[in-house]
Design an enzyme around this catalytic site. Sequence first.
Site, PDB file in Angstrom:
ATOM      1  N   ASP A  95       0.871  -1.173   0.000  1.00  0.00           N
ATOM      2  CA  ASP A  95       0.000   0.000   0.000  1.00  0.00           C
ATOM      3  C   ASP A  95       0.903   1.216   0.000  1.00  0.00           C
ATOM      4  O   ASP A  95       1.047   1.904   0.994  1.00  0.00           O
ATOM      5  CB  ASP A  95      -0.906  -0.012   1.234  1.00  0.00           C
ATOM      6  CG  ASP A  95      -1.887   1.156   1.223  1.00  0.00           C
ATOM      7  OD1 ASP A  95      -2.044   1.796   0.176  1.00  0.00           O
ATOM      8  OD2 ASP A  95      -2.469   1.439   2.276  1.00  0.00           O
TER       9      ASP A  95
ATOM     10  N   HIS B   2       2.397  10.487  -0.893  1.00  0.00           N
ATOM     11  CA  HIS B   2       1.920  11.822  -0.554  1.00  0.00           C
ATOM     12  C   HIS B   2       3.078  12.811  -0.601  1.00  0.00           C
ATOM     13  O   HIS B   2       4.167  12.520  -0.118  1.00  0.00           O
ATOM     14  CB  HIS B   2       1.308  11.829   0.843  1.00  0.00           C
ATOM     15  CG  HIS B   2       0.144  10.912   0.984  1.00  0.00           C
ATOM     16  ND1 HIS B   2      -1.013  11.054   0.265  1.00  0.00           N
ATOM     17  CD2 HIS B   2      -0.031   9.813   1.756  1.00  0.00           C
ATOM     18  CE1 HIS B   2      -1.860  10.102   0.594  1.00  0.00           C
ATOM     19  NE2 HIS B   2      -1.282   9.319   1.488  1.00  0.00           N
TER      20      HIS B   2
END
Length: 130
Positions: free
Chosen positions: A33, A37
Site C-alpha cells: 500500500d 503523498h
Amino acid sequence: YNYCMPVVKEESDLIALRKYACSGNEKFFIGTDSAPHPLEDKDGTYEIKPGIFTSPCSIELYTEIFEEEDSLNNLEKFTSINGAKFYGLPINHEKISLVKKDWILEEYTMYSDLKVKNFFGGKKIKWRVE
C-alpha cells in the site's frame, strides 16, 4: 468477502505474522500500500496523510525478510502466485531477477513536481532487482 487487517499489538504478534507470511501458506500474499503523498502533506500539520512510500524498495525488503526466515523458496508464492489464485486471476509468468547486492536507497523520489520521502530512504538494502 470482508477483508480484515490484523492488529499488531505486541512484538510477538509481529513475529508470528512474519512467520506465517513466510510459511508458504497460500492464504498469505503480498499487499503493498504505497502512498506517495507530497512532503508538504506530511509535515507541520495535524492533518498528516497516513501511509508510507515503499515502491522503490518493497520487493527487496520482502526478500530480506524471507531470507532472514530461511524461506526464500516461498517468496515467489507470496509475491506472485497466492494472491492471483485467491482472486481467481491468471498467474503472471514474467520474471524479475533479484540479486544479493548492497545498495543505498535514495532519500526521496521525484516525479514531475512531486517530491516523496522513500520508506527506508538513505538506508542500506541487501537485495536489488536487476
